[in-house]
Design a protein around this motif. Sequence first.
Motif, PDB file in Angstrom:
ATOM      1  N   HIS A  86      -8.774  43.360  23.033  1.00 40.48           N
ATOM      2  CA  HIS A  86     -10.136  43.012  23.408  1.00 40.48           C
ATOM      3  C   HIS A  86     -10.084  42.323  24.768  1.00 40.48           C
ATOM      4  O   HIS A  86      -9.109  41.621  25.082  1.00 40.48           O
ATOM      5  CB  HIS A  86     -10.782  42.077  22.378  1.00 40.48           C
ATOM      6  CG  HIS A  86     -10.929  42.688  21.019  1.00 40.48           C
ATOM      7  ND1 HIS A  86     -11.899  43.619  20.722  1.00 40.48           N
ATOM      8  CD2 HIS A  86     -10.218  42.504  19.876  1.00 40.48           C
ATOM      9  CE1 HIS A  86     -11.792  43.981  19.462  1.00 40.48           C
ATOM     10  NE2 HIS A  86     -10.775  43.318  18.917  1.00 40.48           N
ATOM     11  N   LEU A  87     -11.118  42.510  25.564  1.00 36.91           N
ATOM     12  CA  LEU A  87     -11.115  41.905  26.893  1.00 36.91           C
ATOM     13  C   LEU A  87     -11.108  40.380  26.812  1.00 36.91           C
ATOM     14  O   LEU A  87     -10.639  39.709  27.735  1.00 36.91           O
ATOM     15  CB  LEU A  87     -12.319  42.386  27.704  1.00 36.91           C
ATOM     16  CG  LEU A  87     -12.361  43.888  28.015  1.00 36.91           C
ATOM     17  CD1 LEU A  87     -13.498  44.197  28.971  1.00 36.91           C
ATOM     18  CD2 LEU A  87     -11.043  44.386  28.573  1.00 36.91           C
ATOM     19  N   GLY A  88     -11.605  39.829  25.734  1.00 38.77           N
ATOM     20  CA  GLY A  88     -11.602  38.384  25.570  1.00 38.77           C
ATOM     21  C   GLY A  88     -10.297  37.816  25.039  1.00 38.77           C
ATOM     22  O   GLY A  88     -10.165  36.595  24.888  1.00 38.77           O
ATOM     23  N   ASP A  89      -9.330  38.682  24.766  1.00 40.87           N
ATOM     24  CA  ASP A  89      -8.043  38.206  24.259  1.00 40.87           C
ATOM     25  C   ASP A  89      -7.315  37.377  25.314  1.00 40.87           C
ATOM     26  O   ASP A  89      -7.304  37.740  26.497  1.00 40.87           O
ATOM     27  CB  ASP A  89      -7.141  39.382  23.882  1.00 40.87           C
ATOM     28  CG  ASP A  89      -7.578  40.094  22.621  1.00 40.87           C
ATOM     29  OD1 ASP A  89      -8.408  39.525  21.879  1.00 40.87           O
ATOM     30  OD2 ASP A  89      -7.092  41.219  22.383  1.00 40.87           O
ATOM     31  N   PRO A  90      -6.652  36.295  24.891  1.00 39.99           N
ATOM     32  CA  PRO A  90      -5.778  35.598  25.837  1.00 39.99           C
ATOM     33  C   PRO A  90      -4.555  36.462  26.138  1.00 39.99           C
ATOM     34  O   PRO A  90      -4.074  37.218  25.284  1.00 39.99           O
ATOM     35  CB  PRO A  90      -5.396  34.323  25.083  1.00 39.99           C
ATOM     36  CG  PRO A  90      -5.549  34.661  23.646  1.00 39.99           C
ATOM     37  CD  PRO A  90      -6.676  35.651  23.563  1.00 39.99           C
ATOM     38  N   LEU A  91      -4.060  36.359  27.351  1.00 43.51           N
ATOM     39  CA  LEU A  91      -2.898  37.144  27.760  1.00 43.51           C
ATOM     40  C   LEU A  91      -1.718  36.907  26.823  1.00 43.51           C
ATOM     41  O   LEU A  91      -0.944  37.839  26.527  1.00 43.51           O
ATOM     42  CB  LEU A  91      -2.517  36.779  29.197  1.00 43.51           C
ATOM     43  CG  LEU A  91      -1.293  37.487  29.777  1.00 43.51           C
ATOM     44  CD1 LEU A  91      -1.548  38.986  29.920  1.00 43.51           C
ATOM     45  CD2 LEU A  91      -0.909  36.880  31.116  1.00 43.51           C
ATOM     46  N   GLU A  92      -1.564  35.688  26.339  1.00 41.82           N
ATOM     47  CA  GLU A  92      -0.427  35.327  25.483  1.00 41.82           C
ATOM     48  C   GLU A  92      -0.330  36.228  24.257  1.00 41.82           C
ATOM     49  O   GLU A  92       0.770  36.493  23.757  1.00 41.82           O
ATOM     50  CB  GLU A  92      -0.555  33.868  25.050  1.00 41.82           C
ATOM     51  CG  GLU A  92       0.603  33.339  24.230  1.00 41.82           C
ATOM     52  CD  GLU A  92       1.873  33.129  25.042  1.00 41.82           C
ATOM     53  OE1 GLU A  92       2.942  32.971  24.427  1.00 41.82           O
ATOM     54  OE2 GLU A  92       1.790  33.125  26.293  1.00 41.82           O
ATOM     55  N   LYS A  93      -1.463  36.716  23.778  1.00 48.16           N
ATOM     56  CA  LYS A  93      -1.464  37.557  22.580  1.00 48.16           C
ATOM     57  C   LYS A  93      -0.706  38.853  22.809  1.00 48.16           C
ATOM     58  O   LYS A  93      -0.105  39.404  21.876  1.00 48.16           O
ATOM     59  CB  LYS A  93      -2.908  37.836  22.160  1.00 48.16           C
ATOM     60  CG  LYS A  93      -3.036  38.695  20.906  1.00 48.16           C
ATOM     61  CD  LYS A  93      -4.489  38.861  20.499  1.00 48.16           C
ATOM     62  CE  LYS A  93      -4.617  39.714  19.238  1.00 48.16           C
ATOM     63  NZ  LYS A  93      -6.036  39.875  18.823  1.00 48.16           N
ATOM     64  N   HIS A  94      -0.750  39.374  24.018  1.00 50.25           N
ATOM     65  CA  HIS A  94      -0.150  40.674  24.305  1.00 50.25           C
ATOM     66  C   HIS A  94       1.044  40.609  25.253  1.00 50.25           C
ATOM     67  O   HIS A  94       1.829  41.555  25.311  1.00 50.25           O
ATOM     68  CB  HIS A  94      -1.212  41.605  24.904  1.00 50.25           C
ATOM     69  CG  HIS A  94      -2.428  41.734  24.051  1.00 50.25           C
ATOM     70  ND1 HIS A  94      -2.432  42.389  22.832  1.00 50.25           N
ATOM     71  CD2 HIS A  94      -3.704  41.273  24.224  1.00 50.25           C
ATOM     72  CE1 HIS A  94      -3.642  42.319  22.294  1.00 50.25           C
ATOM     73  NE2 HIS A  94      -4.435  41.663  23.126  1.00 50.25           N
TER      74      HIS A  94
END
Length: 461
Positions: A86-94
């Motif tokens: 999702h565009l709102g995901d923090p970068l850390e998640k991916h």
Amino acid sequence: MTTSQEELLPATRRSLAHRLAVAQAEGRAPSLVAAVVRGGETVWNGASSSVDGQSPDENVQYRIGSITKTFTAVLVLRLRDEGVLHLGDPLEKHLPGTGVGDVTVAELLAHTSGLAAESPAPWWERTAGSLRPELADVLGERPLLHPPGRRHHYSNPGYTLLGAMVERLRGVGWEEVLRREVLEPLELHRTTAHQQALHADGWAVHPWADVMLPEPMEDLGRMAPAGQLWSTTGDLARFAAFLTRGNARVLSAESVLEMRAPAAPPEREELADGSAYGLGLQIQNRDGRTLVGHSGSLPGFLANLTISVEDDLASVVLANCTSGPQVSTVAADLVRVVAECEPRLPEPWRPLAQVDRSLLELTGQWFWGTQAFVLRLASVGDVSLEPLPTGGRRSRFRSNGDGTWTGLDGYYAGESLRAVRRSDGSVSHLDLGSFVFTRCPYDETAPVPGGLDPEGWRGIG
């Protein structure tokens, strides 16, 4: 995409050629190449060169610099559309472990992450990418200069992070993902990460003398997703058509429309010249029209891709010099020349093939308080709400198929519109995000918030 030069009038082609020749001469560019796209097809190619009889054509490669970012943004939007992120995901998640993992994917795309504009010295555009083998080398010790999400601050390292995220989620290198998911489906066979014959050499032109110096052409390594690509006017013309219409094999028309919408708060100087930034695309207002696209530069090269969706026109301008010609101005001028010399013919009016009578009942004049609006049937199931006579809030609404509509743009984007009916089936009012629209000003038969004075309308005396 086919090339059909005869579709433009001779006078228009002459004006385009003249504008390009002036730009090459006054900008002192070794060569300048351009293309114009109309209706999804290339309708003009032009070139002006310092070498007599050897002007490059639409298949000669130039380095396109930051236009590469738009390609990287397409890869990210594909992951979003597939539900991978999702565009709102923090970068850390991916992409864990960067040290700036709180910034979101959308903030990186729109340059609102707060990251620095450049990587630490030495200047990454003129040195080998092997000097920055890891993301930590790209980010440096002080990667964040501003609070995330607060301001637009163009960041090359931000797109390096997006490219690294794409690599991690796809399991292969950025270059391979780009080739497989964008370049091949769009038949951009002359767009590559490294130069291929025939290609232009990059030059620095002395500011005070008519002499030149060859520029180094470095492999940017980790910074590749921010500016590595080589391309041609032929390929970028096809890419411009895709950014206008979408392509079912790559990205839908709805998603490329999202890329073209402002996503970053403009800085003061950007407000003054009417510019903004979307998701991997620059936006500017010039000559009364909205232009979207991207500029690019690397030592030895300048590039610009400009689209006027309203005019169904696009242009590409490439030069092989570090500075000189204002390619963004030239690209905008090429669009303007065609738009003014051969204005777009409107689509013929045609009646709808079918119409929902209950929807037709809702068309016409409505009032929000005392402000008049008109509800129009825009297409099958879709409506628009516009103020009368002009000015004020207007929006288009997409049918949800259940008697409600969702705003597509303007003040009411994302808001819900529904018709509220009485027990006998007649329409009482429209509810738009809690606003009550009635058939007459403050209709006493409708549940107007706050109620109405029992004495009704009256004069002062």
